[in-house]
Enzyme design. Structure first.
Site, PDB file in Angstrom:
ATOM      1  CB  SER B 122      -0.827  -0.065   1.245  1.00 30.79           C
ATOM      2  OG  SER B 122      -1.293   1.390   1.473  1.00 30.79           O
ATOM      3  CE1 TYR B 146      -3.699  -2.458   5.669  1.00 29.98           C
ATOM      4  CE2 TYR B 146      -2.788  -0.384   4.547  1.00 29.98           C
ATOM      5  CZ  TYR B 146      -3.368  -1.867   4.507  1.00 29.98           C
ATOM      6  OH  TYR B 146      -3.651  -2.156   3.193  1.00 29.98           O
ATOM      7  CE  LYS B 150      -1.014  -4.332   3.531  1.00 25.38           C
ATOM      8  NZ  LYS B 150      -1.509  -5.716   3.003  1.00 25.38           N
TER       9      LYS B 150
END
Lengths: 322, 322
Positions: B122, B146, B150
């Site tokens: 992402s 997050y 990632k």
């Protein structure tokens, strides 16, 4: 002020402890006491009433939990499986370099202690096109499992700091030269060996072309930078806790030439070129050109010259040569 | 040709399976069969003899080992705890987004299968000064757990590819718009909601100033890019398996204005500004300006305009409006 040094039995840890005890260099005026943790300690460990050595494995959760029961204000996390070993043994590298570091952060979280952590990361997080100049914005592109593990822990240190769990600072160390002691399993070990060994009358070799450049820093400056990092106000760092340390760009040839100039060409006759494909596969991916504006602005230091580095080593070790 | 889609019950996984079955888009001429893995599947899952749905948790080692016994040639790893949830629940985010991904790589290693992996990373790995233009060299500086998770998995995907364990490609996805279905716990969820909900006659809100820019891509282009990544020759990628996907820079205002232009201002009256401190703390750290030279050179695609994105959504969903 309680200070914990993980990897305290290694040469950096030992030297850092000595430096801290001698100079009481913390901005806090409290007296300091230091706990060193390592899987083993050399027989010549310094003795001091303010110093405690605990033999424990960083990956041993129960032991680490026990150690953290007395909350340290500062943790210097220097424990690692060195680059050559981490490349050859992925499991061991992941276990110590990554999982044990994550576990340390998780223990800080569970125990709700909020130590300042100085994490010894490495410029080995960079890799690839070595002709490029690394800036403060350049992304890590490691070409080794060691560099990968260090880069992952940097990300964790940032996130756990952002969440207020710890207050970390990750220093990307240049290659350390001149490292005292014996050659080790670091793929950069030869960069110290080519200076150290001949000064002790021993042979040494380098595995890469003599024109290969490196980004280096002396143990003396590393110590200053560790201590500076621990004293630095978190507000000056903001959200990004990763710092590319300043260093010197120097080729193998320049190091050997300077050694000859300081000593004699008799000494440097002990150095030879012995190509090694494994070492080349790692070492030749390390960039040697950096601009380290952020570190310099924050007050981190570098050596003035290769000459200064070699002379400091000779002095510190009390070496005499003809 | 056996294809595994992890997170196959989500909207991207479902759509990808449909696309693959309809178009047999692989350069390999073998017939394809697909296994979808997810913790749950919606009742409207498509039925096809070439499709198998397995209900399993990505973090369940035994289940995953079982699934990998029939080695997939391609794994699309789309399973994730979305950004909002990963921020609120660090343990769950680490478990699924990080540890389960590492476990997948370790299972590939233990089983000595060498699948091509397309990993959905992402653009949330970036953060900080959003005025800066992100290039192919810019380092990840996530401002969310997050994004951190990632970025760590990208590093693992690179290292495990370098070691020959897998052959991975990590795509840094722009914010997906317009996402069909219901609002979810992704912090970017509103970017789709402000288009989707009013088109269905429902209210929607945005939590950030209307001038805030985003880097977006439509589900249609994401599909093309996933499939392109899976077909891409590893030699073209070299050691760096991470790709910033091309996208469009667009503000909330531009999206709303275009929706009004395509439909009417009656529709966009359903949209309002509702500031939300939590969402702002994450979303306002995402850069919206990229140059994606590498991706473009490698043949990855982006949308032509916001108009095209909104019209495609209207068409795909068969929406009629006054």
């Amino acid at each position: 002020m309680h200070i914990l040094i993980l990897g305290g039995g290694g040469f950096l840890g030992k030297r850092l402890a000595k430096e801290l005890l001698e100079n009481e260099v913390f901005t806090s005026s409290e007296p300091i006491d230091i706990t060193l943790v390592d899987i083993g300690f050399p027989p010549d460990m310094l003795q001091d009433a303010r110093l405690e050595c605990i033999q424990a494995d960083l990956s041993d959760e129960a032991a680490m939990k026990d150690i953290l029961q007395r909350p340290p204000e500062v943790i210097f996390h220097l424990a690692a499986i060195v680059s050559g070993e981490a490349e050859k043994n992925l499991d061991l590298g992941m276990k110590i370099n990554f999982h044990a570091s994550l576990q340390l952060l998780e223990l800080c979280r569970k125990l709700a202690i909020h130590p300042r952590i100085v994490f010894a990361s490495s410029c080995a997080v960079f890799g690839g096109d070595v002709s490029k100049v690394i800036t403060d914005e350049t992304g890590p592109k490691p070409r080794s499992s060691y560099g990968t593990q260090k880069a992952m822990v940097e990300l964790l240190m940032n996130d756990y700091s952002r969440r207020g769990i710890v207050d970390a600072r990750s220093l990307r160390l240049p290659t350390i030269a001149v490292r005292p002691g014996k050659p080790n399993a670091a793929t950069s070990s030869f960069i110290s060996s080519i200076i150290r060994e001949p000064l002790h009358g021993k042979k040494a070799s380098y595995p890469v072309p003599v024109e290969t450049a490196f980004w280096i820093q002396s143990p003396k400056r590393i110590m200053q930078n560790f201590i500076h990092a621990a004293n630095l106000d978190a507000a000056l760092l903001g959200a990004d806790r990763v710092i590319n340390l300043p260093g010197l760009t120097v080729t193998v040839k320049e190091m050997i030439d300077m050694l000859a100039q300081i000593t004699s060409s008799e000494v440097t006759k002990l150095i030879s070129y012995e190509p090694d494909a494994f070492l080349q596969s790692i070492v030749l991916t390390w960039p040697a050109h950096f601009t380290t504006k952020r570190a310099t602005t924050l007050g981190f230091v570098s050596d003035a010259s290769v000459k200064e580095i070699i002379q400091a080593y000779i002095e510190e070790e009390g070496i005499t040569y003809i």
